[in-house]
Design a protein around this motif. Sequence first.
Motif, short mmCIF file in Angstrom:
data_model
loop_
_atom_site.label_atom_id
_atom_site.label_comp_id
_atom_site.label_asym_id
_atom_site.label_seq_id
_atom_site.Cartn_x
_atom_site.Cartn_y
_atom_site.Cartn_z
N THR A 179 59.95 102.21 46.64
CA THR A 179 59.20 103.44 46.45
C THR A 179 59.50 104.41 47.58
O THR A 179 59.84 104.00 48.70
CB THR A 179 57.68 103.18 46.39
OG1 THR A 179 57.25 102.61 47.63
CG2 THR A 179 57.34 102.23 45.25
N ARG A 180 59.34 105.69 47.31
CA ARG A 180 59.54 106.74 48.31
C ARG A 180 58.38 107.72 48.18
O ARG A 180 58.06 108.18 47.10
CB ARG A 180 60.87 107.47 48.09
CG ARG A 180 62.10 106.56 48.20
CD ARG A 180 62.31 106.09 49.63
NE ARG A 180 63.54 105.30 49.77
CZ ARG A 180 63.63 103.99 49.65
NH1 ARG A 180 62.52 103.28 49.38
NH2 ARG A 180 64.78 103.36 49.80
N GLN A 181 57.79 108.07 49.36
CA GLN A 181 56.54 108.83 49.34
C GLN A 181 56.60 110.16 50.08
O GLN A 181 55.59 110.87 50.12
CB GLN A 181 55.42 107.99 49.95
CG GLN A 181 55.05 106.74 49.14
CD GLN A 181 54.52 107.06 47.76
OE1 GLN A 181 55.28 107.02 46.79
NE2 GLN A 181 53.24 107.41 47.67
N THR A 182 57.75 110.53 50.64
CA THR A 182 57.85 111.82 51.32
C THR A 182 59.08 112.55 50.82
O THR A 182 60.04 111.95 50.34
CB THR A 182 57.96 111.66 52.84
OG1 THR A 182 59.23 111.05 53.16
CG2 THR A 182 56.82 110.80 53.39
N ALA A 183 59.05 113.88 50.97
CA ALA A 183 60.19 114.69 50.53
C ALA A 183 61.45 114.32 51.31
O ALA A 183 62.55 114.27 50.75
CB ALA A 183 59.87 116.17 50.71
N THR A 184 61.30 114.03 52.60
CA THR A 184 62.46 113.67 53.41
C THR A 184 63.10 112.38 52.92
O THR A 184 64.32 112.29 52.76
CB THR A 184 62.04 113.52 54.88
OG1 THR A 184 61.52 114.76 55.35
CG2 THR A 184 63.23 113.13 55.74
N LEU A 185 62.28 111.37 52.65
CA LEU A 185 62.82 110.11 52.15
C LEU A 185 63.39 110.26 50.74
O LEU A 185 64.40 109.64 50.40
CB LEU A 185 61.73 109.04 52.16
CG LEU A 185 61.34 108.50 53.54
CD1 LEU A 185 60.15 107.56 53.41
CD2 LEU A 185 62.52 107.80 54.20
N ILE A 186 62.75 111.08 49.91
CA ILE A 186 63.27 111.30 48.55
C ILE A 186 64.61 112.02 48.62
O ILE A 186 65.56 111.68 47.89
CB ILE A 186 62.24 112.07 47.70
CG1 ILE A 186 61.02 111.18 47.44
CG2 ILE A 186 62.86 112.51 46.38
CD1 ILE A 186 59.85 111.91 46.80
N ASP A 187 64.72 113.02 49.50
CA ASP A 187 66.02 113.70 49.69
C ASP A 187 67.10 112.68 50.06
O ASP A 187 68.19 112.67 49.47
CB ASP A 187 65.91 114.73 50.82
CG ASP A 187 65.24 116.02 50.40
OD1 ASP A 187 64.89 116.16 49.21
OD2 ASP A 187 65.05 116.90 51.27
N ALA A 188 66.80 111.85 51.03
CA ALA A 188 67.80 110.89 51.51
C ALA A 188 68.15 109.86 50.44
O ALA A 188 69.32 109.49 50.26
CB ALA A 188 67.28 110.20 52.77
N THR A 189 67.16 109.39 49.72
CA THR A 189 67.38 108.35 48.72
C THR A 189 68.18 108.87 47.54
O THR A 189 69.08 108.19 47.02
CB THR A 189 66.03 107.80 48.22
OG1 THR A 189 65.34 107.22 49.32
CG2 THR A 189 66.22 106.76 47.14
N THR A 190 67.87 110.08 47.09
CA THR A 190 68.52 110.64 45.91
C THR A 190 69.77 111.45 46.24
O THR A 190 70.45 111.92 45.33
CB THR A 190 67.55 111.54 45.14
OG1 THR A 190 67.12 112.62 45.99
CG2 THR A 190 66.33 110.74 44.68
#
Length: 492
Positions: free
Chosen positions: A393-404
Amino acid sequence: MALSVVLAACGGGGGGSDAGTSSSGGSSGGGMPPTPTDPIYVVGSATLPSGATRVASLAAVPWATLPAGSEVLVSPGTWSGVTSITSVGTAAAPIVVTAADTANPPVLSNSVDFQGAAYVQVSHVTVQSPAFAGFVIRLGSNHISVTDATISHAPLGISITDAAGTGHRLLRNLISDSTTHGISVDVNADPAERTLIEHNTIVRSGQHGMEIRASHYEIEHNLVSASGQASGGTSGIHLYSGSSAEDSGDDNLVRWNMSYANKDTVAVDGNGIEVDQWCDGNTVAYNVAWGNDGAGIIVFDGSDNVVEGNTAYGNGLDPSRTHVALGQLIVSGTSAATVTGNHVWNNLAASTLAGVPAIYIDSRAVSGGNTVGPNLYANAAGGTLLRWTDSATRQTATLIDATTASVGNVTGVPAFADMANPLADGLRLTAQPARPGTAPAAGDVDFLGTAVQAAGRSSAPTGRRRSNPRTPRCVPARQLPFASHKTPRSTR
């Protein structure tokens, strides 16, 4: 965080000829003799126009020999028997079948069956409790328009099937309480002359609201709700193909629709919009899906589809706890090879339940080369924003940016105008997104026909592909790419 809006409705039934108009009547001038008046038939007791012919029943109309430009006016009352239309008009002189009094439309107690017909426009009639489908378009029939009709309690509302042709227009119809599907098609249209399904209201279908087992259709500005009354495994708008070898379910345009309260309490569907197995190259854009038992929008084992600018809110209700995967937007598959090349961006995915992620991209889709983001993620109950693979799971915009591997994702609770009233423009956002999203394609329009424009820099991934570019029908003032909506002007 306050976020902002897009989705708007182009008014009218753009792109299609409306039934209910007549080419009857002539003019004279310049010393030329008068043009002969096209034949008019009046079914029943309505006032007889000058030169018209009265017939006692629909079966008494000489359908096979009607000249192009003929008009058939049907009197109020109930008319029995299947109406078989074999008439052939032309683009310039269609055959028109309509109510003699549109304020008091005739009631047909059985099907209207088009066989080998062409350029026929039927409007302002009610089909009630027929033995078969309300309208059947088949056997080479082409350029058939069914508009402003009401169909209730039919085994199937409208069917395009059995070697039908292309260029049909299904506009502004009200279809309710079908035993199976509201609209069902299983014949491909011509990509150069798509069939248009627009501004229809479809409610309480036993199975799918729309079952599109076909390619090259435009499905726009429809209102679909409460599908799945009789069985599980159904959704509001369903793109379908029977196998990897079957030529269907591809290159459809599903845009500016509203799909809500679709049910599945025994299986895993009940989605607002589903792009199912082997359905490829479709565009699902600027739709609004809310309050469905399943996902707002799901791509399952489909490839090269574009999912952009949609609003998915408060889906995943799953009242009987039968669903194995939930999300406002889902991309999933049985293998990485069957779910590849999809693009999911500029969507607003807002969950209201802690156990329902805003967006879920399963392990097969993660490894299938799909492009995800930027999108707007929200979970008002504090649950998962992005479920990435089957467990992470990803819960922040920064982590979502990096993951996707995308830039510009947004997280936060959207500032909806009135989330309790989606049909009354309640999912309209009241402020701009904090980040720009991806630059839309030239000519993209939102739910009200407003041209979409990215704010700030574009974060479009390299090699971005877009299916089915098409010039929009109306282009008012500019908005930002993240999705919201206005209620379609012509829904009932």
